[in-house]
Write a protein that holds these residues in place. Structure first.
Motif: not given
Length: 134
Positions: A8-20, A59-66
């Motif tokens: 969903i979003q890459t925050l740094s080279k070793d951190m991201e928001v991942y959805w599955y 986590t939560e993210h505003p761009d992701v609907q349940v």
């Protein structure tokens, strides 16, 4: 089984928001609902800095609907430790709620359930415990 996945979003080279999204097992009439995971993942991928790891927490993210039942990963850690030239020890520690319970439920109820389970394990080692013939 994996149904869909995306970064969903890459925050740094070793951190991201991942959805599955996982598809439940079973036939169409009795199948389980889709299980959704939205994770903040971080990792250490440089072996010269020590053991490799992948750590995740919900986590939560505003761009992701349940899109199903939102599972809650309280903590997840994959630890890879080299034990030789071609061997690696993999350790996975995880605390997950796959039923979509609230944080309030975990604060009020899950500790009591865990304590009861630990007491049952302790009691199974006592001399009063007898095996049954089934």
């Amino acid at each position: 089984r994996l149904h869909q996945a995306a970064v969903i979003q890459t925050l740094s080279k070793d951190m991201e928001v991942y959805w599955y999204l996982l598809r439940g097992r079973g036939h169409s009439l009795g199948s389980q609902p889709l299980q959704e995971h939205l994770l903040l993942r971080t990792w250490q991928s440089d072996p010269s800095s020590g053991p490799l790891f992948l750590s995740s927490v919900s986590t939560e993210h505003p761009d992701v609907q349940v899109q199903g039942i939102r599972s809650h990963i309280h903590s997840s850690l994959y630890l890879l430790e080299p034990t030789g030239t071609i061997k690696t020890r993999l350790t996975h520690v995880c605390r997950t709620d796959t039923r979509g319970r609230s944080q309030e439920w975990h604060s009020r109820v899950s500790g009591h359930l865990l304590a009861a389970s630990l007491l049952s394990i302790r009691d199974s080692f006592s001399s009063d415990y007898r095996e049954t013939n089934i």
